[in-house]
Design a protein around this motif. Structure first.
Motif, PDB file in Angstrom:
ATOM      1  N   VAL A  61       1.070  -1.216  -0.055  1.00 36.98           N
ATOM      2  CA  VAL A  61       0.062  -0.077  -0.105  1.00 36.98           C
ATOM      3  C   VAL A  61       0.932   1.081   0.084  1.00 36.98           C
ATOM      4  O   VAL A  61       0.608   2.241  -0.603  1.00 36.98           O
ATOM      5  CB  VAL A  61      -0.885   0.191   1.115  1.00 36.98           C
ATOM      6  N   ARG A  62       2.180   1.135   0.607  1.00 37.20           N
ATOM      7  CA  ARG A  62       2.990   2.359   0.773  1.00 37.20           C
ATOM      8  C   ARG A  62       3.222   2.601  -0.864  1.00 37.20           C
ATOM      9  O   ARG A  62       3.395   3.639  -0.934  1.00 37.20           O
ATOM     10  CB  ARG A  62       4.066   1.848   1.386  1.00 37.20           C
ATOM     11  N   TRP A  63       3.587   1.856  -1.535  1.00 34.75           N
ATOM     12  CA  TRP A  63       4.206   1.923  -3.188  1.00 34.75           C
ATOM     13  C   TRP A  63       3.006   2.349  -3.711  1.00 34.75           C
ATOM     14  O   TRP A  63       3.166   3.602  -4.531  1.00 34.75           O
ATOM     15  CB  TRP A  63       4.476   0.525  -3.657  1.00 34.75           C
ATOM     16  N   LEU A  64       1.925   2.080  -3.482  1.00 37.42           N
ATOM     17  CA  LEU A  64       0.675   2.501  -4.320  1.00 37.42           C
ATOM     18  C   LEU A  64       0.318   3.900  -3.752  1.00 37.42           C
ATOM     19  O   LEU A  64       0.118   4.942  -4.645  1.00 37.42           O
ATOM     20  CB  LEU A  64      -0.546   1.675  -3.932  1.00 37.42           C
ATOM     21  N   GLU A  65       0.792   4.374  -2.453  1.00 41.76           N
ATOM     22  CA  GLU A  65       0.551   5.553  -2.207  1.00 41.76           C
ATOM     23  C   GLU A  65       1.562   6.560  -2.456  1.00 41.76           C
ATOM     24  O   GLU A  65       1.352   7.825  -3.040  1.00 41.76           O
ATOM     25  CB  GLU A  65       0.344   5.730  -0.795  1.00 41.76           C
ATOM     26  N   ALA A  82       1.586   7.323  -6.507  1.00 43.20           N
ATOM     27  CA  ALA A  82       0.032   7.427  -7.210  1.00 43.20           C
ATOM     28  C   ALA A  82       0.163   8.310  -8.448  1.00 43.20           C
ATOM     29  O   ALA A  82      -0.559   7.915  -9.474  1.00 43.20           O
ATOM     30  CB  ALA A  82      -0.789   8.247  -5.865  1.00 43.20           C
ATOM     31  N   THR A  83       1.062   9.208  -8.627  1.00 40.26           N
ATOM     32  CA  THR A  83       0.814  10.064  -9.797  1.00 40.26           C
ATOM     33  C   THR A  83       1.294   9.280 -10.922  1.00 40.26           C
ATOM     34  O   THR A  83       0.959   9.216 -12.066  1.00 40.26           O
ATOM     35  CB  THR A  83       1.638  11.241  -9.588  1.00 40.26           C
ATOM     36  N   GLU A  84       2.510   8.475 -10.681  1.00 36.78           N
ATOM     37  CA  GLU A  84       3.104   7.573 -11.906  1.00 36.78           C
ATOM     38  C   GLU A  84       2.196   6.586 -12.212  1.00 36.78           C
ATOM     39  O   GLU A  84       2.047   6.118 -13.505  1.00 36.78           O
ATOM     40  CB  GLU A  84       4.463   7.241 -11.407  1.00 36.78           C
ATOM     41  N   ILE A  85       1.643   5.816 -11.288  1.00 36.78           N
ATOM     42  CA  ILE A  85       0.539   4.750 -11.565  1.00 36.78           C
ATOM     43  C   ILE A  85      -0.576   5.318 -12.268  1.00 36.78           C
ATOM     44  O   ILE A  85      -0.998   4.470 -13.163  1.00 36.78           O
ATOM     45  CB  ILE A  85       0.364   4.195 -10.178  1.00 36.78           C
ATOM     46  N   ASP A 138      14.713  -6.440  -6.913  1.00 30.66           N
ATOM     47  CA  ASP A 138      15.187  -5.196  -7.500  1.00 30.66           C
ATOM     48  C   ASP A 138      14.549  -4.808  -8.874  1.00 30.66           C
ATOM     49  O   ASP A 138      15.049  -4.532  -9.848  1.00 30.66           O
ATOM     50  CB  ASP A 138      16.746  -5.286  -7.856  1.00 30.66           C
ATOM     51  N   TRP A 139      13.075  -4.777  -8.895  1.00 29.56           N
ATOM     52  CA  TRP A 139      12.299  -4.563 -10.111  1.00 29.56           C
ATOM     53  C   TRP A 139      12.532  -3.083 -10.370  1.00 29.56           C
ATOM     54  O   TRP A 139      12.579  -2.315  -9.486  1.00 29.56           O
ATOM     55  CB  TRP A 139      10.895  -5.022  -9.826  1.00 29.56           C
ATOM     56  N   LYS A 140      12.616  -2.660 -11.944  1.00 30.48           N
ATOM     57  CA  LYS A 140      12.371  -1.337 -12.054  1.00 30.48           C
ATOM     58  C   LYS A 140      10.969  -0.821 -11.694  1.00 30.48           C
ATOM     59  O   LYS A 140      10.138  -1.666 -11.522  1.00 30.48           O
ATOM     60  CB  LYS A 140      12.614  -1.127 -13.676  1.00 30.48           C
ATOM     61  N   PRO A 141      10.893   0.582 -11.417  1.00 27.09           N
ATOM     62  CA  PRO A 141       9.721   1.200 -10.862  1.00 27.09           C
ATOM     63  C   PRO A 141       8.315   0.733 -11.659  1.00 27.09           C
ATOM     64  O   PRO A 141       7.297   0.226 -11.127  1.00 27.09           O
ATOM     65  CB  PRO A 141      10.035   2.733 -10.900  1.00 27.09           C
ATOM     66  N   GLU A 142       8.519   0.750 -13.025  1.00 28.23           N
ATOM     67  CA  GLU A 142       7.371   0.281 -13.824  1.00 28.23           C
ATOM     68  C   GLU A 142       6.801  -1.069 -13.792  1.00 28.23           C
ATOM     69  O   GLU A 142       5.688  -1.413 -13.558  1.00 28.23           O
ATOM     70  CB  GLU A 142       7.519   0.420 -15.486  1.00 28.23           C
ATOM     71  N   LYS A 143       7.861  -1.978 -13.373  1.00 29.01           N
ATOM     72  CA  LYS A 143       7.535  -3.385 -13.102  1.00 29.01           C
ATOM     73  C   LYS A 143       6.647  -3.386 -11.923  1.00 29.01           C
ATOM     74  O   LYS A 143       5.779  -4.129 -11.764  1.00 29.01           O
ATOM     75  CB  LYS A 143       8.805  -4.139 -13.182  1.00 29.01           C
ATOM     76  N   ARG A 144       7.068  -3.000 -10.776  1.00 29.82           N
ATOM     77  CA  ARG A 144       6.435  -2.722  -9.496  1.00 29.82           C
ATOM     78  C   ARG A 144       5.096  -2.339  -9.685  1.00 29.82           C
ATOM     79  O   ARG A 144       4.067  -2.581  -9.126  1.00 29.82           O
ATOM     80  CB  ARG A 144       7.264  -1.989  -8.476  1.00 29.82           C
ATOM     81  N   HIS A 145       5.027  -1.163 -10.597  1.00 31.68           N
ATOM     82  CA  HIS A 145       3.604  -0.518 -10.700  1.00 31.68           C
ATOM     83  C   HIS A 145       2.667  -1.568 -11.509  1.00 31.68           C
ATOM     84  O   HIS A 145       1.304  -1.800 -10.861  1.00 31.68           O
ATOM     85  CB  HIS A 145       3.873   0.751 -11.587  1.00 31.68           C
TER      86      HIS A 145
END
Length: 408
Positions: free
Chosen positions: A115-119, A122-125, A155-162
């Motif tokens: 949930v922390r990543w989602l918050e 939020a803009t990039e997602i 160690d995923w890139k941010p877009e992969k995590r999104h």
């Protein structure tokens, strides 16, 4: 009256439920692939490819040689979907509602959701979802990594995590796979293939309690033989006492109570296996299949169940550091005529056309009869041929077995 069955009968009933009692009688077709997955309820996904990837291998064990493209086609056609079930799995699309409650309340999903990543992002997602809405489905590979190659899933890139977070909460789904890479699209676009009227949570999503009951029912059907300690593992349900639920299914006629030789706990047989019970009780239900199993096959993915049902202690070692492995990297259990008789560490050398058995181990007490030797050779050669590596090479095996297998 409660039936009393020998352990061998329980094994064979389990294999019958899983589609592994007899060898395939005809060449597989695309509908057979879907039917096999529906029979198992779940097909676990893993990307390791020292032999064919696990989902293909699980199907091969049941169907024999088949066109692997059929699995991706069924996914793209909306007959299957992907989500977290046992682990990451292909699931029949008609069972979407069973796992929908996990998407709506993902807090208990562990590392699969943050949930922390989602918050924090939020803009990039939101921008990523808008990109998909405007330009169509994407893969993780469509986004460049900043700062070099990653070091694994941690160690995923941010877009992969999104993408993975949006997948876990059900806003994105896998619309297809390209070279086994996930292609993500908006959930409503993917669901439209199977639910043309659209999905409405208020109307279509069962309560978590109803979904749990149905997952227990599907687990019983897939396993064939169950006891309370085994039920939760199939769909990774929360730890709990499932005895009362099994009693209720027995009262409803869904399960048949049985006593299994050597077991202290209550056991049950799925009602669909009732036509086989007379033969099982009389010792006439015989398994004639010999095949290799994936480490992620439902028959062995629950270590406790494999031990209690087959007296086979199996641990997946591909994620274990090499010095701590006992048997090897990608070890395939050997199923032969109703028993797990051994295991082997294999690798398909596709360019050389060689199927290498690095090491083969038989279980204590297994006698190398001419029938077992013929069964093993046939199973190994079928597997080698399916991989396009027809030359069979056995490097390490019990005395005399290596040369016997390669010269049979």
């Amino acid at each position: 009256m409660t039936l009393h069955l020998p352990l061998s009968a329980a094994r064979n009933l389990h294999l019958a439920a899983q589609g592994l009692l007899k060898p395939p009688r005809r060449k597989a077709s695309k509908p057979d692939v879907l039917a096999a997955i529906q029979r198992m309820a779940l097909l676990q996904i893993d990307t390791i490819s020292v032999v064919n990837r696990s989902p293909y291998f699980v199907l091969f064990s049941r169907l024999g040689a088949f066109d692997m493209a059929w699995l991706e086609q069924l996914l793209a056609e909306g007959k299957l979907y992907e989500y977290w079930a046992h682990e990451a799995c292909f699931v029949p699309s008609e069972d979407y509602g069973l796992l929908r409650h996990r998407m709506l309340d993902p807090a208990g999903m562990g590392w699969k959701f943050s949930v922390r990543w989602l918050e924090q992002h939020a803009t990039e997602i939101a921008a990523l979802k808008a990109h998909i809405r405007q330009r169509g489905p994407v893969r993780s590979a469509d986004f460049e990594r900043q700062g070099g190659k990653g070091n694994g899933w941690w160690d995923w890139k941010p877009e992969k995590r999104h993408l993975e977070v949006l997948f876990t909460v059900g806003e994105l789904m896998v619309s297809e796979r390209r070279n086994f890479q996930r292609v993500y699209d908006l959930a409503e676009n993917v669901l439209a293939k199977h639910y043309p009227q659209g999905w409405n949570d208020a109307r279509d999503t069962p309560s978590p309690e109803a979904a749990q009951r149905e997952m227990v029912r599907r687990s019983c059907r897939a396993l064939g033989v169950v006891k309370a300690a085994w039920v939760g593992d199939y769909y990774r349900l929360k730890r709990g006492k499932y005895q009362a639920m099994l009693h209720a299914l027995a009262d409803a006629g869904e399960l048949l109570p049985v006593r299994i030789e050597g077991w202290q706990h209550d056991a049950y047989i799925d009602k669909d296996l009732q036509p086989l019970l007379a033969a099982a009780e009389a010792g006439r239900l015989q398994s004639t299949a010999t095949t290799l199993l994936s480490p992620f096959d439902p028959v062995v993915w629950d270590r406790q169940r494999a031990s209690e049902l087959f007296d086979f202690d199996y641990r997946i070692e591909c994620y274990t550091p090499a010095p701590k492995r006992k048997y090897g990297y990608f070890v395939l259990p050997i199923l032969s005529r109703g028993k797990l008789v051994g295991r082997l560490d294999a690798k398909a050398h596709r360019q050389q056309g060689v199927f290498e058995v690095k090491a083969l181990f038989l279980e204590p007490g297994v006698r190398v009869s001419q029938r077992l030797l013929a069964d093993l050779h046939s199973a190994l050669q079928r597997c080698a041929d399916w991989h396009g590596t027809p030359q069979l090479r056995v490097v390490d095996a019990p005395a005399g077995l290596a040369s016997a297998l390669t010269s049979a």
